[in-house]
Design a protein around this motif. Structure first.
Motif, short mmCIF file in Angstrom:
data_model
loop_
_atom_site.label_atom_id
_atom_site.label_comp_id
_atom_site.label_asym_id
_atom_site.label_seq_id
_atom_site.Cartn_x
_atom_site.Cartn_y
_atom_site.Cartn_z
N SER A 118 46.95 20.61 11.95
CA SER A 118 45.52 20.93 12.17
C SER A 118 44.67 19.68 12.01
O SER A 118 45.01 18.80 11.22
CB SER A 118 45.05 21.97 11.16
OG SER A 118 45.82 23.12 11.28
N PRO A 119 43.56 19.61 12.76
CA PRO A 119 42.63 18.50 12.57
C PRO A 119 42.12 18.51 11.13
O PRO A 119 41.99 19.57 10.53
CB PRO A 119 41.48 18.82 13.53
CG PRO A 119 42.00 19.82 14.48
CD PRO A 119 43.11 20.55 13.78
N ILE A 120 41.88 17.33 10.57
CA ILE A 120 41.38 17.30 9.20
C ILE A 120 39.90 16.96 9.17
O ILE A 120 39.33 16.49 10.16
CB ILE A 120 42.16 16.28 8.33
CG1 ILE A 120 41.95 14.86 8.85
CG2 ILE A 120 43.62 16.64 8.26
CD1 ILE A 120 42.33 13.81 7.83
N MET A 121 39.29 17.18 8.00
CA MET A 121 37.87 16.96 7.88
C MET A 121 37.59 15.51 7.53
O MET A 121 38.24 14.95 6.65
CB MET A 121 37.32 17.87 6.80
CG MET A 121 35.85 17.72 6.59
SD MET A 121 35.11 19.25 6.04
CE MET A 121 35.51 19.21 4.32
N ALA A 122 36.65 14.91 8.24
CA ALA A 122 36.20 13.55 7.91
C ALA A 122 34.70 13.63 7.70
O ALA A 122 33.93 13.61 8.65
CB ALA A 122 36.53 12.59 9.05
N GLY A 211 35.65 8.69 12.80
CA GLY A 211 36.03 9.93 12.11
C GLY A 211 34.89 10.89 11.87
O GLY A 211 34.95 12.04 12.28
N PRO A 212 33.81 10.44 11.23
CA PRO A 212 32.73 11.37 10.90
C PRO A 212 32.02 11.98 12.11
O PRO A 212 31.34 12.98 11.95
CB PRO A 212 31.76 10.51 10.09
CG PRO A 212 32.62 9.46 9.49
CD PRO A 212 33.66 9.15 10.53
N ILE A 213 32.13 11.40 13.30
CA ILE A 213 31.48 12.05 14.44
C ILE A 213 32.50 12.56 15.44
O ILE A 213 32.13 13.05 16.51
CB ILE A 213 30.45 11.14 15.16
CG1 ILE A 213 31.13 9.88 15.66
CG2 ILE A 213 29.28 10.81 14.27
CD1 ILE A 213 30.26 9.11 16.65
N GLY A 214 33.77 12.50 15.13
CA GLY A 214 34.76 12.99 16.07
C GLY A 214 35.85 13.76 15.36
O GLY A 214 35.88 13.82 14.14
N ALA A 215 36.73 14.36 16.16
CA ALA A 215 37.83 15.11 15.58
C ALA A 215 38.90 14.15 15.12
O ALA A 215 39.37 13.33 15.89
CB ALA A 215 38.40 16.08 16.61
N VAL A 216 39.29 14.25 13.85
CA VAL A 216 40.40 13.46 13.35
C VAL A 216 41.65 14.32 13.51
O VAL A 216 41.89 15.24 12.73
CB VAL A 216 40.19 13.06 11.88
CG1 VAL A 216 41.38 12.26 11.37
CG2 VAL A 216 38.93 12.23 11.76
N GLN A 217 42.38 14.08 14.58
CA GLN A 217 43.51 14.94 14.88
C GLN A 217 44.60 14.16 15.58
O GLN A 217 44.38 13.04 16.06
CB GLN A 217 43.06 16.10 15.77
CG GLN A 217 42.50 15.62 17.10
CD GLN A 217 42.15 16.77 18.02
OE1 GLN A 217 42.30 17.92 17.66
NE2 GLN A 217 41.71 16.46 19.22
#
Lengths: 306, 387
Positions: A118-122, A211-217
């Motif tokens: 799963s994508p993670i939260m940044a 990371g903070p403005i995109g999907a980290v996946q």
């Protein structure tokens, strides 16, 4: 469509372009100097993003997270260089593409094994979450302003490094004629290692900042690799200046295509046709730009090997 | 050297093997655990695994074999996998793909072989309409999620909206579903690139359009990118409305706090007060470190349960494929979504719910049931189906 809207879109294009530049600069140097196509560059970008997000989450310090991500990614890059890429310098491009594509697949699976599919939260650093009132009518995301600042600072730093230091001179020498540089006594191997580490650091920086403005996946590296490749082809392979100009061009053209093309088409074409044509044209705008540049200057805007 | 004793031994061994094999029920599962739908595919896999564990590896009391192979979200690879499942493994049921394009690619071969395809996720409009088939069973038809969202937007009194989706067939289907029910004005209809990373241009357009609300269908990573940049761009005051896929647990986990208060529609939610659902959710959370299941996991679980009930209903006689399909069309199991029936096109007639992202008792962000948006809702394509 007023002036503020156009200004805002220019800023957006500039921001996107600078992020592409961070990625493309490393890619173009590695390709230009070592004549090595390193597709795993996208995986370094992903590594930077994941490490920064995880360190930021556990430590609470964004700046620290970015620094840790850069250092860790350089180490990962060193490992990849030592294990795989070093054996590829003398091989042809097909072997390089195949091997580094293999690295991408392994990297994706490693990330999946460590952090899950799963994508993670940044998270965005707390102080920069909201918008800043840039003009009376224009609130602009604070974080994007920081990205703009960092992107410009890195571009300036690279310019000084490449054009006004001894190391930069060696890098340029290696890029314009590798064997001649070797004959003149440049230890090209050492320059290679430096450039590879520099490229990894820039990729990690781009990943950590996106990371903070995109999907980290998983797969985020492959997605951004394509526009980055377009950038280095337009700019001329091996040229940092070319990568800079081309990244800004691609950023602006892509953003302008998405922002201005659909409304303009709607003004002149029947609505159903405009609705189909607009997004399609906007999607290919950067490739049209690439085709146009290559028609006029087949080696790109600023070819390193003149 | 040949000896009669050996022949006898061989014969005994062979018959023992045959007796033991007793032809298990074979289920072909196409996993989507790498490639563009990896996150959703992993959820579905967890749902399958839980259902198989719950049933003790059997279907309808019969021994069963579950074949699981990843096809990386690639329709061409899915097609090859299905050919192998059909010709070599002779499967009795098929399920698995996450995306509509893969479902559409593998459908024809399965239908020709009369192997029931119980979709664990997508309900492409094609299979609900002109290309409907007695061997396809959907969990929901794609458009219905957005129709429910459209009804919710009407009830909220949104007069001006901007709607946004990726520029590919499913994106257009989802926006069409929304437009079918939404009665207000559309300020803008934006199509983005598939897999787009940067949404600054679209967000500036939305800011300039000043809508009452924004409806977005951007699944997976695209949704994560969009929501983060939307909030960062200072558009927090303009509410977002989404079909459940753009705001499921996988997205919530990656975006975090900015998701709070986001309304979305789905035909299932983890807090639906039903015994079957409560049992599923608690078993899922126990097995997977307290994680809330997504729609993908719930429907994968249901797909296996539907097979279990069908095998029982036909008394294990799987050779009569028409009878199996008939049994599947009258679901006799307790679905985690509650009662539902199949329409003439084998797509469900069921309730759609409104969910909102909130914090649970432990402070975890998750979807909370708000109410029912549509009761016994049927898709718009059933009229085109000739079944």
């Amino acid at each position: 469509m007023d002036a503020i809207f156009i200004f805002e879109q220019l800023l957006n294009g500039l921001g996107y372009g600078l992020m592409l530049f961070l990625l493309a600069a490393g890619l173009t140097l590695v390709f230009g100097i070592m004549d090595t196509m390193n597709l795993a560059h996208g995986s370094l970008y992903m590594a930077g993003a994941y490490i920064a997000a995880k360190v930021h989450e556990s430590s609470g310090s964004f700046l620290g997270a970015v620094l840790v991500a850069i250092v860790a990614t350089i180490l990962i890059a060193a490992l990849i260089e030592w294990l795989v890429v070093r054996r590829l310098y003398s091989r042809d491009h097909l072997a390089q593409v195949l091997a580094t594509f293999g690295v991408i697949l392994i990297a994706d699976d490693l990330v999946k094994a460590i952090w899950g599919p799963s994508p993670i939260m940044a998270p965005t650093p707390a102080a920069l979450t909201g918008p800043v009132q840039l003009l009376a009518e224009l609130p602009y995301p604070a974080y994007r302003l920081v990205l703009l600042g960092v992107g410009l600072a890195v571009a300036l730093g690279l310019y000084l490094l490449v054009n006004h230091t001894r190391m930069g001179m060696l890098v340029r020498a290696g890029a314009s004629n590798r064997s001649m540089a070797e004959f003149m006594g440049v230890r090209v191997g050492r320059v290679f290692s430096f450039v590879f580490a520099l490229g990894a650091a820039l990729a990690a920086l781009a990943g950590a900042l996106m990371g903070p403005i995109g999907a980290v996946q998983i797969g985020m590296g492959e997605a951004i690799l394509i526009p980055a490749l377009v950038v280095i082809v337009i700019g001329g392979i091996g040229s940092v200046r070319g990568a800079f100009v081309a990244a800004l061009l691609v950023g602006l053209v892509d953003t302008a295509g998405r922002a201005f093309l659909p409304p303009m088409l709607r003004a002149v074409l029947p609505p159903s046709l405009a609705a189909d044509l607009g997004p399609a044209l906007a999607g290919i705008a950067m490739y049209v730009l690439m085709a146009a540049v290559l028609t006029l200057k087949p080696a790109g805007l600023f070819p390193a090997r003149a | 050297m040949f000896k009669p004793k050996h022949a006898v031994l061989a014969a005994v061994l062979c018959s023992a093997l045959v007796a033991q094999a007793a032809d298990p029920v074979k289920v072909g599962i196409a996993l989507d655990i790498s490639g563009p739908f990896a996150a959703a595919g992993a959820e579905a896999r967890d749902g399958f695994d839980l259902a198989i564990e719950t049933l003790g590896g059997k279907l309808g009391g019969q021994p069963a074999e579950f074949l699981k192979t990843d096809f990386a979200g690639n329709p061409e690879q899915a097609n090859q996998l299905v050919t192998r499942y059909l010709q070599r493994d002779k499967i009795d049921f098929f399920t698995g793909p996450i995306a509509s394009n893969s479902a559409l690619a593998v459908g024809p071969a399965l239908f020709a072989a009369k192997v029931p395809f119980i979709s664990s996720n997508p309900g492409p409009s094609q299979f609900a309409g002109k290309q409907c088939n007695p061997f396809f069973f959907g969990q929901y038809q794609n458009d219905t999620y957005d129709e429910a969202a459209g009804k919710f937007a009407n009830e909220k009194g949104y007069k001006n909206m901007v709607i946004i989706a990726p520029n590919y067939p499913a994106g257009k289907d989802h926006l069409n579903g929304f437009k079918r029910i939404y009665s207000g004005a559309l300020k803008d209809e934006i199509y983005t690139k598939v897999g787009q990373i940067d949404y600054a241009a679209e967000i500036a357009q939305i800011r300039a359009a000043k809508p009452d609300a924004v409806f977005f269908f951007l699944p997976g990573g695209m949704g994560i990118n969009f929501i983060k940049q939307y909030i960062g761009g200072g558009l927090k005051e303009i509410p977002l409305v989404a079909p459940g896929f753009s705001a499921d647990q996988d997205v919530i986990q990656a975006v975090g706090e900015p998701m709070l208060g986001l309304y979305n529609t789905a035909h299932w939610t983890h807090d639906l007060p039903l015994p079957a659902n409560a049992a599923f959710v608690s078993a899922f959370r126990k097995k997977y470190d307290g994680r809330y299941p997504t729609v993908y996991a719930a429907m994968a679980y249901d797909a296996i349960m539907a097979m279990d009930a069908a095998v029982r209903d036909v008394g294990g006689k799987l050779d009569d494929r028409a009878a199996v399909a008939k049994a599947l069309a009258k679901p006799s199991f307790k679905s985690v979504r509650g009662e539902f029936s199949y329409g003439a096109n084998n797509n469900p007639v069921q309730n759609y719910y409104l969910r909102v992202v909130e914090k649970d008792a432990e402070g975890k962000l998750t979807n909370k049931l708000v109410g029912t948006v549509m009761e016994k809702h049927q898709d718009a394509y059933v009229g085109e189906c000739a079944l």
